[in-house]
Scaffold this motif. Structure first.
Motif, short mmCIF file in Angstrom:
data_model
loop_
_atom_site.label_atom_id
_atom_site.label_comp_id
_atom_site.label_asym_id
_atom_site.label_seq_id
_atom_site.Cartn_x
_atom_site.Cartn_y
_atom_site.Cartn_z
N ASP A 346 25.83 -27.46 87.64
CA ASP A 346 24.84 -26.69 88.43
C ASP A 346 25.62 -25.47 89.31
O ASP A 346 26.72 -25.81 89.76
CB ASP A 346 23.85 -27.54 89.51
CG ASP A 346 23.24 -28.46 88.65
OD1 ASP A 346 23.24 -28.56 87.43
OD2 ASP A 346 22.35 -29.27 89.51
N ASP A 347 24.72 -24.53 89.48
CA ASP A 347 25.36 -23.30 90.42
C ASP A 347 26.86 -22.96 90.12
O ASP A 347 27.83 -23.01 90.76
CB ASP A 347 25.10 -23.51 91.80
CG ASP A 347 23.76 -24.02 92.01
OD1 ASP A 347 22.85 -23.30 91.39
OD2 ASP A 347 23.51 -24.75 93.15
N ARG A 366 13.07 -25.09 77.91
CA ARG A 366 14.38 -25.78 78.28
C ARG A 366 15.45 -25.10 78.49
O ARG A 366 16.21 -25.09 79.35
CB ARG A 366 14.42 -26.83 77.05
CG ARG A 366 15.58 -27.73 77.30
CD ARG A 366 15.49 -29.10 76.31
NE ARG A 366 16.94 -29.70 76.19
CZ ARG A 366 17.08 -30.66 75.19
NH1 ARG A 366 16.07 -30.96 74.27
NH2 ARG A 366 18.12 -31.40 75.42
N GLU A 369 15.31 -23.41 81.61
CA GLU A 369 15.70 -24.13 82.78
C GLU A 369 17.07 -24.30 82.88
O GLU A 369 17.63 -24.69 83.98
CB GLU A 369 14.59 -25.30 82.48
CG GLU A 369 13.13 -25.33 82.72
CD GLU A 369 12.37 -26.41 82.16
OE1 GLU A 369 13.05 -27.27 81.71
OE2 GLU A 369 11.24 -26.36 82.47
N GLU A 370 18.02 -24.62 81.68
CA GLU A 370 19.13 -24.60 81.68
C GLU A 370 19.80 -23.40 82.37
O GLU A 370 20.85 -23.49 83.17
CB GLU A 370 19.92 -25.34 80.37
CG GLU A 370 19.37 -26.24 79.85
CD GLU A 370 20.41 -27.30 80.50
OE1 GLU A 370 21.78 -27.44 80.13
OE2 GLU A 370 20.02 -27.76 81.68
N ARG A 373 19.56 -23.52 85.99
CA ARG A 373 20.57 -24.76 86.46
C ARG A 373 21.76 -24.11 86.87
O ARG A 373 22.34 -24.54 87.79
CB ARG A 373 20.21 -25.71 85.78
CG ARG A 373 21.06 -27.03 86.14
CD ARG A 373 21.16 -28.10 85.30
NE ARG A 373 21.79 -27.94 84.15
CZ ARG A 373 23.11 -27.93 83.75
NH1 ARG A 373 23.87 -28.14 84.72
NH2 ARG A 373 23.48 -27.61 82.61
N VAL A 374 22.56 -23.53 85.86
CA VAL A 374 24.03 -23.32 85.96
C VAL A 374 24.21 -21.82 86.57
O VAL A 374 25.06 -21.82 86.95
CB VAL A 374 24.62 -23.16 84.60
CG1 VAL A 374 24.37 -24.50 83.74
CG2 VAL A 374 23.90 -21.98 83.60
N ARG A 495 18.58 -14.45 89.89
CA ARG A 495 18.12 -15.73 90.36
C ARG A 495 17.92 -15.79 92.12
O ARG A 495 19.04 -15.34 92.45
CB ARG A 495 19.17 -16.99 89.88
CG ARG A 495 18.58 -18.34 90.50
CD ARG A 495 19.60 -19.32 90.02
NE ARG A 495 19.03 -20.70 90.72
CZ ARG A 495 19.87 -21.49 91.28
NH1 ARG A 495 20.94 -21.34 91.32
NH2 ARG A 495 19.45 -22.77 91.95
#
Length: 495
Positions: A346-347, A366, A369-370, A373-374, A495
């Motif tokens: 994550d991040d 999906r 969403e991935e 997340r990263v 983001r």
């Protein structure tokens, strides 16, 4: 349902039997359930009246469906905005869990609901097309808040009826389905896959108990596995290395009709890179990196570190070789993998970059969403993707979809909607720089180059069957672009 091989259907909101009768007429084995004995009596009568069908009726409460209805089903339908009659969240969860339990391992739930989001946020309007035929009834909310929608039904004979419903928000309903175990939920707006949130009168959710395309032995979803097998093939590798020159395999930005594909493709990379705030400390994750042309440009011109994730081991091997020849092995990490399950924490990255790759996923929700997340807070997402125009019927894209083994394409509104849901902010006008005209131009240039190289001996390196199918596919893309069914451009979000 026919496409999914459905034979047995449980209609859990039978009412007066309209859907059950239609299912029987279509040849499905149907059991009709409802909580009202009076409704079931009317449904049984209607079954005989309209088609001489003997309905198999069962009185049942959704919360204890397994107690009252026996067996497992290929599909469960809950239609007519019926799920909105449950006012308790615990009851909604219990009902969905009962639906899930009564489906076979690869079963599907089809559930519709009114577009309460628009009514709550923008006020009521209706196209009065799909769910109300004729003009003998006027429907409007008499009272509306986040916990109650009281609808008023006025008929031509001056009779008035009221109905209280819980105003289900679309994403809330989707989340409930996911929470009880459904692995994938697709939502259609007035039966269309692509739509603007404020437009549909109704949403239709299609929730799968298991992925229709099972994951392969490599752990990837079937759509990704299909793309991996294709790009690993000798024919595909030779074709893309020859026609595009083995650097970039994505849509180009053409300044003239006869421009070389390599030049136009590289111009896309330069345009995208110019939008970013890159430094030598930036970490860029390139999803679907192909032969690595973009990764090498970013590493050489901006000094940043690039993590290149790609599903084709054959392409990745060529990518590593080209990096070594340019002295970039230390700057670019080439990783075998899928963007549906990104192998980074994550991040962890500053920029996510992708070019014409997301279309190959069978679960773009999906993928995004991935990506969320990263990406670090404040990180940038920039990508391109060949798409259906907003509102384009899926059927007109069938030749293209069948060739790439997908059920649908994304659309500009799909990406905007999903990215907004995930907390992204648009950069520029709507976060999307559209270049619709480049679709027909690019695939037309690839077709011309294919035919030119075929005359010069490409057929000796690539099978005749592959070239025949490729040329047909390219013509379908050109046609889709010329008919304005397809679009393409650069998305840029933060983001």
């Amino acid at each position: 349902m026919r496409k999914r091989g459905v034979k047995s259907v449980l209609d859990v909101a039978t009412g007066t039997g309209f859907h059950s009768v239609q299912l029987l007429e279509a040849g499905f084995e149907t059991v009709s359930a409802d909580g009202s004995a009076e409704m079931l009596a009317q449904a049984f009568s209607n079954g005989v009246k309209y088609g001489d069908h003997i309905l198999r009726v069962v009185q049942a409460d959704w919360r204890w469906l397994n107690r009252d209805v026996h067996g497992e089903y290929d599909a469960i339908v809950c239609l007519g905005n019926s799920f909105t009659h449950l006012f308790s969240e615990s009851d909604r969860r219990k009902a969905l869990a009962e639906f899930y339990a009564m489906l076979k391992h690869d079963g599907v739930l089809i559930l519709d609901q009114r577009n309460y989001d628009t009514i709550l946020d923008r006020g009521f309007s209706s196209k009065h097309i799909y769910y109300y035929c004729g003009e003998d009834v006027a429907v409007e909310p008499e009272y509306m808040d986040e916990g109650l929608c009281r609808m008023r039904y006025s008929f031509a004979d001056d009779s008035v009826y009221h109905l209280n419903m819980f105003p289900l928000r679309k994403d809330y309903t989707r989340q409930l389905m996911t929470d009880v175990g459904f692995q994938r939920v697709e939502t259609y707006g007035d039966f269309q896959h692509t739509y603007r949130d404020e437009q549909p009168d109704f949403y239709v959710h299609v929730a799968e108990k298991a992925y229709i395309m099972e994951e392969g032995e490599d752990g990837h979803s079937a759509a990704v596995s299909t793309a991996r097998s294709y790009y690993n093939s000798s024919d595909a590798d030779t074709f893309y290395a020859s026609v595009w020159g083995g650097e970039d395999i994505h849509v180009g930005l053409y300044e003239r009709a006869d421009e070389p594909i390599v030049d136009a493709s590289h111009r896309t990379v330069e345009r995208m890179a110019s939008k970013l705030s890159l430094t030598e400390r930036s970490i860029v994750l390139d999803l679907g990196s192909g032969y690595g042309g973009s990764a090498r440009h970013l590493a050489e011109k901006h000094g940043c570190r690039v993590l290149a994730l790609n599903l084709s081991e054959v392409e990745n091997e060529r990518h590593r070789t080209l990096n070594a020849e340019r002295g970039l092995t230390g700057a670019i990490e080439v990783v075998d993998g899928s963007f549906e399950s990104i192998p980074y924490p994550d991040d962890s990255v500053d920029v996510v970059w992708s070019q014409d790759a997301f279309l190959h996923s069978g679960d773009r929700h999906r993928v995004l969403e991935e990506v969320a997340r990263v990406l670090r807070p404040g990180g940038e997402l920039i990508f391109t993707d060949p798409m259906a125009v907003d509102g384009c019927p899926t059927d007109v894209l069938r030749p293209i979809l069948d060739r790439i083994h997908l059920d649908d394409l994304g659309s500009p509104d799909f990406y905007r909607r999903e990215l907004a849901r995930l907390g992204f902010t648009e950069v520029g006008e709507g976060g999307f720089e559209e270049h619709r005209e480049q679709v027909a131009r690019h695939y037309g240039r690839v077709l011309e180059e294919t035919e030119r190289q075929e005359a010069d001996g490409l057929g000796g390196k690539v099978s005749a069957d592959y070239l025949t199918r490729m040329k047909k596919g390219l013509r379908d893309w050109v046609h889709g672009g010329q008919e304005h069914h397809l679009t393409w451009g650069i998305f840029h979000f933060v983001r």
